[in-house]
Design an enzyme around this catalytic site. Structure first.
Site, mmCIF file in Angstrom:
data_model
loop_
_atom_site.group_PDB
_atom_site.id
_atom_site.type_symbol
_atom_site.label_atom_id
_atom_site.label_comp_id
_atom_site.label_asym_id
_atom_site.label_seq_id
_atom_site.Cartn_x
_atom_site.Cartn_y
_atom_site.Cartn_z
ATOM 1 C CB SER A 119 -0.898 0.000 1.248
ATOM 2 O OG SER A 119 -1.501 1.256 1.441
ATOM 3 C CE1 TYR A 143 -3.647 -1.783 5.327
ATOM 4 C CE2 TYR A 143 -3.268 0.468 4.602
ATOM 5 C CZ TYR A 143 -3.504 -0.855 4.304
ATOM 6 O OH TYR A 143 -3.593 -1.248 2.995
ATOM 7 C CE LYS A 147 -1.510 -4.160 3.314
ATOM 8 N NZ LYS A 147 -1.666 -5.457 2.632
#
Length: 335
Positions: A119, A143, A147
């Site tokens: 991402s 988050y 990643k």
């Protein structure tokens, strides 16, 4: 060869499954069906669906061995930024520990190719007109951290065990290849606009005092069908390699669209011009501009985005209308 696609019955994963199956690849989907709208109805006929989690090592071993898996495309992950801030342990367990278990199973079975769906969240708030793959990675939430940690883990595993790897950093995903495959969650900006308009409420714009031409944030939106093609091209590249290596690329269009521009386009496509979008305060951590530099993926994979933002909004709206009409298939329904 046969590819295992984790998260394969979800919004993005099902598009990847369809793109690869359409190209003649043998694919198997694995999904725990926890994401909104995920289910067998999203998959093409003939694609096996294994129901379960990447945290389940025994299930992974049976699946990889039973289907003679030789490559993995890993999309299964939690992806809501706000939720990651509230529940960091959940995100590290699902996104990092889950990836660890999957890689352990892949190494044990001597799987030699692995594609990670990463991402642009790994970049955080980049101070750059265009974000290149060499832009420093400074994620701002759990988050994005998971990643980035996943990328480190995949590359290290590839080097240690002779596995060819690719990490795909995609930007804002939107649209649908078919209405029944649309994003039914409301964590992304276009579905949130649809939801507000459907309720007769004004869509919200978070801040209009950014250093951009109209004061609102600028983002790079990529059609999910283009994203799926990029995953297939990365998988095909790894399959053709005769020696291990790693590849990291951005997936975007290279063009930015402001939130205000997007709100106007949504109003135009839906025909619901009232009520007008309402500006509220900024959200913490929102960068003013995040737009991908896409030269590397063009050179390495020969991939370029084919769809415009209007295509994304129109196809997403068709899916939204199908959903609110009650005709949207729910998980477990057959095609």
């Amino acid at each position: 060869m046969t590819w295992l696609i984790t998260g394969g019955a979800g919004y993005i994963g099902a598009h990847v499954v369809r793109a690869m199956a359409r190209a003649g690849e043998r694919v198997v989907a694995l999904d725990d069906l926890s994401a909104p709208g995920s289910g067998l109805a999203r998959l093409p006929e003939g694609v096996p669906l294994v129901t379960g989690s990447v945290l389940d090592r025994e299930l992974l071993d049976r699946t990889i061995t039973g289907h003679q898996i030789s490559g993995v495309v890993h999309l299964a992950a939690r992806k809501r930024v706000g939720e990651s801030v509230e529940s960091p342990l959940l995100y590290y367990r699902e996104n990092v520990h889950g990836l660890t278990v999957l890689l352990e199973a892949a190494v044990t079975a001597r799987v030699e190719r692995f594609v990670l769906s990463s991402s642009a969240a790994v970049y955080g708030m980049p101070d750059a007109q265009l974000v290149t793959e060499d832009t420093p990675c400074l994620p701002m939430n759990p988050y994005g951290e998971t990643k980035l940690a996943g990328e480190w883990l995949v590359r290290a595993t590839g080097r240690a065990h002779g596995m060819a790897t690719a990490c795909l950093r995609y930007f804002n995903v939107a649209g649908a290849a078919r209405p029944e495959m649309a994003d039914v969650g409301v964590s992304n900006v276009i579905p949130t606009f649809f939801e507000a308009l459907s309720k007769g409420e004004p869509p919200l714009i978070f801040g209009d005092d950014y250093p951009t031409p109209d004061g609102t944030c600028i983002r790079d939106y990529v059609h999910v069908a283009d994203l799926a093609d990029a995953h297939h091209m990365a998988a095909r590249r790894l399959a053709a390699q005769d020696r291990p290596g790693d590849l990291t690329v951005n997936i975007g269009t290279g063009h930015g669209v402001s939130v205000r521009e997007l709100a106007r386009l949504v109003a135009e496509v839906t025909g619901r011009t009232e009520p007008a979008a309402r500006v509220v305060g900024r959200r913490a951590g929102d960068p003013a501009r995040v737009v991908a530099a896409v030269g590397r993926i063009e050179r390495e994979l020969g991939w370029t985005a084919r769809h415009e933002v209007r295509d994304m909004v129109e196809s997403a709206w068709q899916g939204w209308c199908l959903r609110i009409s009650g005709e949207f298939k729910t998980p477990g329904q057959s095609t």
